[in-house]
Write an enzyme that holds these catalytic residues in place. Structure first.
Site, PDB file in Angstrom:
ATOM      1  N   ARG A  12     -10.755   8.304 -17.396  1.00 29.46           N
ATOM      2  CA  ARG A  12     -11.031   8.313 -15.959  1.00 29.46           C
ATOM      3  C   ARG A  12      -9.785   8.263 -15.088  1.00 29.46           C
ATOM      4  O   ARG A  12      -9.831   8.686 -13.934  1.00 29.46           O
ATOM      5  CB  ARG A  12     -11.923   7.115 -15.591  1.00 29.46           C
ATOM      6  N   CYS A 112     -26.247  -5.923   2.858  1.00 29.57           N
ATOM      7  CA  CYS A 112     -25.641  -6.938   1.998  1.00 29.57           C
ATOM      8  C   CYS A 112     -24.200  -7.190   2.442  1.00 29.57           C
ATOM      9  O   CYS A 112     -23.381  -6.273   2.472  1.00 29.57           O
ATOM     10  CB  CYS A 112     -25.685  -6.463   0.550  1.00 29.57           C
ATOM     11  N   CYS A 115     -21.604  -6.302  -0.273  1.00 29.11           N
ATOM     12  CA  CYS A 115     -21.452  -4.834  -0.397  1.00 29.11           C
ATOM     13  C   CYS A 115     -20.692  -4.270   0.800  1.00 29.11           C
ATOM     14  O   CYS A 115     -19.868  -3.373   0.649  1.00 29.11           O
ATOM     15  CB  CYS A 115     -22.822  -4.168  -0.498  1.00 29.11           C
TER      16      CYS A 115
END
Length: 121
Positions: A12, A112, A115
């Site tokens: 990645r 949230c 978040c």
């Protein structure tokens, strides 16, 4: 399990030099922010709702701020003033500010708190 993470990291990130450069740039950017905010970070009160964790957090922050190896490796890790120099400096600054405004506007819609914080970071 460790092999999984090494493979994932390679697949990645490490295979892509631009991603490695982006990570390094982000590291320097955050390090510069910590350096500039060191007085505030040292004096801030950390409330984790656990007195022992509060002391641990304060200690870890001081270890980060006064880490001699880190200071020696990157005395001035990132000088943001250099970003705004040159012909396109002002335009780049305005673009970045607009992007931050867009991200902030989007994240304001997230319910949230955790978040929202991570999204803005």
């Amino acid at each position: 399990m460790q092999h999984f993470f090494v493979t994932l990291m390679y697949d990645r990130v490490l295979r892509y030099p631009d991603r490695v450069r982006n990570l390094y740039f982000t590291f320097l950017f955050v390090l510069r922010a910590v350096t500039k905010a060191s007085n505030y970070l040292e004096q801030a009160e950390y409330d984790t709702c656990n007195p022992n964790e509060n002391l641990t957090t304060q200690s870890l922050i001081k270890q980060l701020i006064y880490n001699l190896k880190l200071q020696a490796a990157c005395p001035i890790p990132f000088d943001e003033a250099n970003l705004w120099k040159g012909r396109s400096g002002l335009e780049l600054k305005q673009k970045i500010q607009q992007q931050f405004r867009n991200i902030s506007a989007l994240m304001d819609c997230v319910g949230c708190e955790k978040c929202r914080l991570w999204g803005m970071l």
